[in-house]
Motif scaffolding. Structure first.
Motif, PDB file in Angstrom:
ATOM      1  N   VAL A 136       0.857  -1.184   0.000  1.00  0.00           N
ATOM      2  CA  VAL A 136       0.000   0.000   0.000  1.00  0.00           C
ATOM      3  C   VAL A 136       0.894   1.236   0.000  1.00  0.00           C
ATOM      4  N   GLU A 163      -2.531   5.762   1.815  1.00  0.00           N
ATOM      5  CA  GLU A 163      -3.669   4.864   1.595  1.00  0.00           C
ATOM      6  C   GLU A 163      -4.182   4.309   2.922  1.00  0.00           C
ATOM      7  N   THR A 177      -4.069   4.630   8.379  1.00  0.00           N
ATOM      8  CA  THR A 177      -3.528   5.250   7.174  1.00  0.00           C
ATOM      9  C   THR A 177      -2.025   5.037   7.137  1.00  0.00           C
TER      10      THR A 177
END
Length: 368
Positions: free
Chosen positions: A256, A260, A269
């Motif tokens: 990720v 994201e 996050t």
């Protein structure tokens, strides 16, 4: 291939922890507390492992006691909350269940029952917990009525329960111990029984931290499963070994980007480019839903913090800093090297609740 979420239950750790209880109070007998499915470990299995060593078992209610009898457990079983109806007196009489008495209704049920045997009775005194137990001023009357009844074994156990024994220097525990001791001495003097009064004070915390509370009978519970109830680390608590190790495996991996979000509600996050592992375990398997981001898990011996909200069947963890992670790698949720108390703290609860909430879906596997 079976779903990988599982709880390993160590026979050797369980027996070791019981021996610790014996070693700390060598002059006491022990009622091994296996209520609430042995704190999530499996009551029948735990009873089978310990039956050759313990003097008796303790459960919350008669349904739990009957489950053990059906499974072939023959040791005496103490009903910690006593009877909930008069019909249960006859069942206890037949099945060799011991019972707590803590109120007038329970006393009346026993005194008016038609018993074939003498019931083993524990008389609970409220010394400050203010949850169950007769008041100190009522002890003599209750004890005398029980002692005079043909339905009751003469070796009545006078008992109480601590409210704050997990606090290592609790003034309220000192007060409870002193009050209980005074009640015993007063009762012995007033009734002129000619024999000593059998007593029980110590739960797990009492066994570990309050030697002055060690009596004829102790009641080890949480400590049997390898966890200390105390508010700080102690040499006695450090002797315990976790009985349950909750495990699963990584079932998916993904990269990720920084910024994201992961999981329901996107409450985690990524602060950098990260590697996220999905693990086959969730609140449907007993892992606490309210565990916070950062709650530790172990992958290949290294800490992998929770990253995202716990869902019913899966969690996601941050494995960015762990070398050579792959699908199928084992993940430790709690147990050896990761105490359940530590995980529970991240979920704003206690180890007791985390263990006792383990559902049947999570298979227990007996080891060693």
């Amino acid at each position: 291939m079976a779903r990988p979420a599982k709880a390993l239950i160590s026979k050797s750790a369980l027996r070791h922890n019981f021996k610790v209880a014996q070693q700390l109070a060598p002059n006491s007998n022990n009622v091994a507390i296996i209520k609430a499915n042995a704190y999530g470990h499996g009551a029948v299995v735990v009873a089978q492992i310990l039956e050759q060593d313990v003097q008796a078992f303790g459960v919350a209610c008669i349904e739990e006691a009957l489950e053990l009898r059906v499974a072939g457990i023959n040791k005496p079983i103490l009903l910690l909350e006593g009877f909930f109806s008069q019909e249960e007196v006859a069942i206890a009489d037949k099945m060799n269940f011991w019972t707590m008495v803590e109120n007038q209704q329970q006393l009346d049920w026993i005194l008016t029952a038609q018993c074939s045997n003498s019931l083993k009775v524990w008389l609970k005194v409220d010394t400050g917990m203010h949850r169950l137990g007769v008041q100190p001023a009522e002890v003599e009357s209750f004890y005398q009525q029980l002692h005079s009844s043909n339905n009751v074994d003469k070796a009545i156990v006078l008992t109480t329960h601590f409210a704050s024994a997990d606090e290592s220097d609790s003034p309220s525990t000192k007060k409870q111990i002193n009050l209980f001791t005074d009640i015993k001495q007063s009762l012995k003097a007033s009734l002129n029984l000619g024999e000593d009064i059998v007593t029980s004070m110590a739960n797990s915390a009492g066994i570990l931290a309050w030697p002055q509370a060690h009596c004829d009978w102790n009641r080890p519970g949480f400590m049997l499963y390898g966890n200390s109830p105390l508010d700080r680390n102690t040499s006695n608590g450090d002797m315990l070994k976790p009985v349950m190790t909750l495990l699963s495996e990584i079932i998916s991996l993904r990269e990720v980007k920084s910024g994201e979000q992961v999981g329901y509600g996107g409450n985690w996050t990524a602060k950098r480019d990260s590697k996220i592992a999905t693990v086959a375990i969730g609140y449907g398997d007993g892992y606490p839903r309210i565990a916070k981001n950062g709650t530790p898990t172990l992958v290949n011996g290294s800490v992998a913090p929770l990253a995202g909200r716990v869902s019913m069947d899966m969690i996601t963890i941050d494995v960015t800093d762990i070398f050579d992670v792959k699908i199928g790698d084992e993940v430790t949720l709690w147990g050896n090297s990761l105490p359940v108390n530590e995980v529970a703290e991240h979920a704003s609860t206690i180890g007791y609740e985390a263990l006792t909430r383990m559902p049947l879906r999570t298979k227990r596997i007996i080891v060693d």
